[in-house]
Motif scaffolding. Sequence first.
Motif, short mmCIF file in Angstrom:
data_model
loop_
_atom_site.label_atom_id
_atom_site.label_comp_id
_atom_site.label_asym_id
_atom_site.label_seq_id
_atom_site.Cartn_x
_atom_site.Cartn_y
_atom_site.Cartn_z
N LEU A 2 0.83 -1.20 0.00
CA LEU A 2 0.00 0.00 0.00
C LEU A 2 0.87 1.25 0.00
O LEU A 2 1.93 1.27 0.61
N SER A 3 0.39 2.28 -0.66
CA SER A 3 1.05 3.58 -0.57
C SER A 3 0.62 4.26 0.73
O SER A 3 -0.34 3.84 1.38
N HIS A 4 1.32 5.33 1.09
CA HIS A 4 0.93 6.08 2.29
C HIS A 4 -0.51 6.57 2.18
O HIS A 4 -1.29 6.47 3.13
N ASN A 5 -0.88 7.11 1.02
CA ASN A 5 -2.21 7.68 0.87
C ASN A 5 -3.31 6.63 0.92
O ASN A 5 -4.44 6.92 1.31
N GLN A 6 -2.99 5.40 0.52
CA GLN A 6 -3.99 4.33 0.60
C GLN A 6 -4.22 3.91 2.05
O GLN A 6 -5.28 3.39 2.39
N ALA A 7 -3.23 4.12 2.90
CA ALA A 7 -3.32 3.65 4.29
C ALA A 7 -3.78 4.74 5.25
O ALA A 7 -4.20 4.45 6.36
N ILE A 8 -3.71 6.00 4.83
CA ILE A 8 -4.00 7.13 5.72
C ILE A 8 -5.48 7.50 5.65
O ILE A 8 -6.06 7.57 4.57
N TYR A 47 7.06 12.38 16.33
CA TYR A 47 8.09 11.40 15.96
C TYR A 47 7.45 10.09 15.50
O TYR A 47 7.88 9.48 14.51
N GLU A 48 6.40 9.63 16.20
CA GLU A 48 5.79 8.36 15.84
C GLU A 48 5.16 8.40 14.45
O GLU A 48 5.12 7.39 13.73
N ASP A 49 4.67 9.58 14.05
CA ASP A 49 4.13 9.71 12.70
C ASP A 49 5.25 9.84 11.66
O ASP A 49 5.08 9.44 10.51
N SER A 50 6.38 10.41 12.07
CA SER A 50 7.52 10.49 11.17
C SER A 50 7.98 9.09 10.77
O SER A 50 8.35 8.84 9.62
N ILE A 51 7.94 8.17 11.72
CA ILE A 51 8.34 6.79 11.43
C ILE A 51 7.34 6.16 10.46
O ILE A 51 7.72 5.47 9.51
N ARG A 52 6.06 6.42 10.67
CA ARG A 52 5.03 5.84 9.79
C ARG A 52 5.14 6.39 8.36
O ARG A 52 4.74 5.73 7.41
N MET A 72 13.10 10.02 7.12
CA MET A 72 11.92 10.31 7.92
C MET A 72 11.42 11.70 7.58
O MET A 72 12.20 12.62 7.39
N THR A 73 10.11 11.85 7.50
CA THR A 73 9.49 13.14 7.24
C THR A 73 9.18 13.81 8.56
O THR A 73 8.45 13.26 9.38
N ARG A 74 9.72 15.02 8.77
CA ARG A 74 9.51 15.70 10.04
C ARG A 74 8.47 16.81 9.95
O ARG A 74 8.04 17.36 10.95
#
Length: 263
Positions: A2-8, A47-52, A72-74
């Motif tokens: 899955l892409s990020h957008n498919q999972a968010i 931080y936890e979302d940066s990991i995701r 990681m996206t900050r």
Amino acid sequence: SLSHNQAILPGPSLNQKISTAMLLLRFDQKILVYDLKRAFLQLEIPYEDSIRLAFLWFNNVKENDYSICGYMTRRLMFGLRCSPAILMLALYKILVIDVEGNSSEMIVFKSSLFNLLYVDNGGITGDTTEHLLWAYNQLKNVFGPYGFETQQYVTNDQEVQRHIDDLNNVETEPKQKLLGFMWDTVNDTIGTKKIFLDPNASTKRTVLQTVAKHYDVYNICAPLLNRARIFLHSLQTNNDLDWDTKLSEEQLKNWKLICKQVN
């Protein structure tokens, strides 16, 4: 995978409909619109979302190092399904929640700023030049403490436009885009881009593409496009016609006549 957008989860839609947003901008005689510079990137994510939101990319393309590296996206990224909702929640906090110690005039002003937002496009309205100048000078005080900058100021008040252009050392063209429409700031008129239908479109797919590319929320150009839309409808209801099948000579002739009339 899955892409990020498919999972968010996208979150709620917190923006006005664009047709409503445009109407809200035109209730007063004068209008000043602006843009929030890199609005999404002003929001730090936990931080936890940066990991995701981590992703794999090359280590250093400039040095021809194509080894795989994790990043990681900050900051909140543009293009995520959830970004518009998160941005509007952040702006709600800035403009509606964080008003402790503000005067009643400033509370009303901040609320009006929030009501006239469409994603990162903002607006100020009023009936006097003095109000627009006062509001322009307040923008830095409102957004500055949170790291937001405003830019691309456009107004139908020529005195205010000259003042802002002189301060920012720019020269603003009289014709500008406003929420997808074309805005003549001198005559203060709203319109669409000039219509052009491709007479060389020869399949159901290409006819659909050239008809659908015209952005016109209020259907200003509907009288001109009605024949084209009826023609497209006849193609779409023809079950024997595939998307990329070339149209018949009679259909192509009709289409070219429609394009000639519209263009």
